[in-house]
Motif scaffolding. Structure first.
Motif, PDB file in Angstrom:
ATOM      1  N   LEU A   1      57.669  -9.745 -48.890  1.00  0.00           N
ATOM      2  CA  LEU A   1      57.108  -9.037 -47.738  1.00  0.00           C
ATOM      3  C   LEU A   1      56.564  -7.699 -48.233  1.00  0.00           C
ATOM      4  O   LEU A   1      57.282  -6.907 -48.865  1.00  0.00           O
ATOM      5  N   ARG A   2      55.310  -7.414 -47.910  1.00  0.00           N
ATOM      6  CA  ARG A   2      54.664  -6.169 -48.337  1.00  0.00           C
ATOM      7  C   ARG A   2      54.292  -5.338 -47.104  1.00  0.00           C
ATOM      8  O   ARG A   2      53.602  -5.822 -46.205  1.00  0.00           O
ATOM      9  N   PHE A   3      54.799  -4.089 -47.091  1.00  0.00           N
ATOM     10  CA  PHE A   3      54.514  -3.170 -45.996  1.00  0.00           C
ATOM     11  C   PHE A   3      53.523  -2.105 -46.515  1.00  0.00           C
ATOM     12  O   PHE A   3      53.761  -1.476 -47.551  1.00  0.00           O
ATOM     13  N   GLU A   4      52.465  -1.918 -45.757  1.00  0.00           N
ATOM     14  CA  GLU A   4      51.486  -0.872 -46.082  1.00  0.00           C
ATOM     15  C   GLU A   4      51.103  -0.168 -44.788  1.00  0.00           C
ATOM     16  O   GLU A   4      50.972  -0.806 -43.752  1.00  0.00           O
ATOM     17  N   GLY A   5      50.908   1.148 -44.875  1.00  0.00           N
ATOM     18  CA  GLY A   5      50.465   1.867 -43.686  1.00  0.00           C
ATOM     19  C   GLY A   5      50.827   3.333 -43.731  1.00  0.00           C
ATOM     20  O   GLY A   5      51.251   3.874 -44.757  1.00  0.00           O
TER      21      GLY A   5
END
Length: 289
Positions: free
Chosen positions: A101-105
């Motif tokens: 799972l990759r979180f970007e922001g």
């Protein structure tokens, strides 16, 4: 902000969990849901360094056309006026036996959290995302196991239903067979029974003369019957009708009881007296001579 988390769960299960707001709400660590509000809404305590800040707000997860998810949040401090608005993109990538799972922001924040060191804030956000990913994987696994158990239960119930149907069919067939066997007693159906072959066999069977002689009986009457018939010749019909049977079939006469006559009763003593007198007279004559 970027963060990657690996979980040993297939991507399809995670997508199913992200599509369920209730599972997303249970995956958010420390979230206390408010009654009567949207699923991912409530109170959340965030520990940053040695400080604890409580927020009240909501998070929305929506899928995108490229297969990723948009994560938007809006929270306000319970004891203060600070506001936090995260805007993240969540993407899933299959990796070996699991999913990354990759979180970007980015996130805009003011109030108390803006006064804390950035390193402490980044560590708190990383810890929050890691725990969210782990909880989401647990929710996906439990939901899959529950679905499998339900499917197994449904399959077992289906098998039981089929077995019951087969048993009912067997019982119905047995009852039908028993009913058909019992219906033979009906006169209408008994008339339909074909007896022609048996009747023809009976009438067409050859019978030996000896068998006919046995059925007709002996040719000559017994000797007793012939004698009785000869003795009845010449008698009138009335005499024949009232004549007692003879021979073997003649009645046995009843034994007669002989009662001694009164004359014979006194004759024996008198004779004995005469004999005694003669003996006495004979002895007397011998003595004189």
């Amino acid at each position: 902000m970027e963060q990657e988390v690996f979980v040993p769960v297939p991507a399809e299960r995670l997508r199913a969990a992200l599509a369920d707001p209730a599972q997303v709400a249970r995956a958010v660590p420390g979230l206390q849901q408010d009654a009567g509000t949207e699923p991912v809404a409530g109170r959340l305590k965030v520990r940053v360094g040695g400080h604890t800040i409580t927020y009240r707000g909501a998070v929305r997860v929506s899928p995108r056309e490229d297969g990723s998810y948009a994560v938007e949040g809006d929270a306000t401090e319970v004891r203060g006026s600070g506001v936090v608005k995260p805007l993240l993109t969540l993407s899933l990538r299959e990796t070996g036996a699991g999913t990354t799972l990759r979180f970007e922001g980015t996130a805009s924040a003011d109030g108390r959290i803006a006064e804390l060191p950035p390193e402490a804030v980044d560590a708190a956000v990383t810890r929050l995302l890691n725990r969210f990913a782990a909880n989401l994987a647990t929710e996906a696994t439990e939901a899959t196991e529950a679905a499998d158990a339900t499917d197994a239960t449904d399959a077992a119930e289906a098998v039981d239903a089929v077995d019951d149907a087969v048993d009912d069919l067997d019982e119905n067939e047995a009852e039908a067979a028993a009913g058909e066997a019992g219906d033979v007693d009906d006169v209408d159906e008994a008339d339909d029974v074909d007896l022609a072959p048996a009747s023809a066999a009976v009438f067409e069977a050859e019978v030996s003369p000896a068998g006919l002689e046995d059925l007709a009986g002996p040719g000559e009457p017994p000797a007793e019957a012939a004698h009785a018939r000869r003795t009845m010749i010449g008698r009138s019909a009335e005499e024949v009708d009232h004549a007692p049977p003879r021979g073997r079939y003649a009645p046995v006469p009843a034994p007669q009881t002989v009662v001694p006559n009164s004359t014979l009763r006194w004759a024996a003593p008198a004779a004995a007296l005469v004999v005694a007198s003669a003996i006495v007279v004979g002895r007397a004559l011998r003595r004189r001579g």
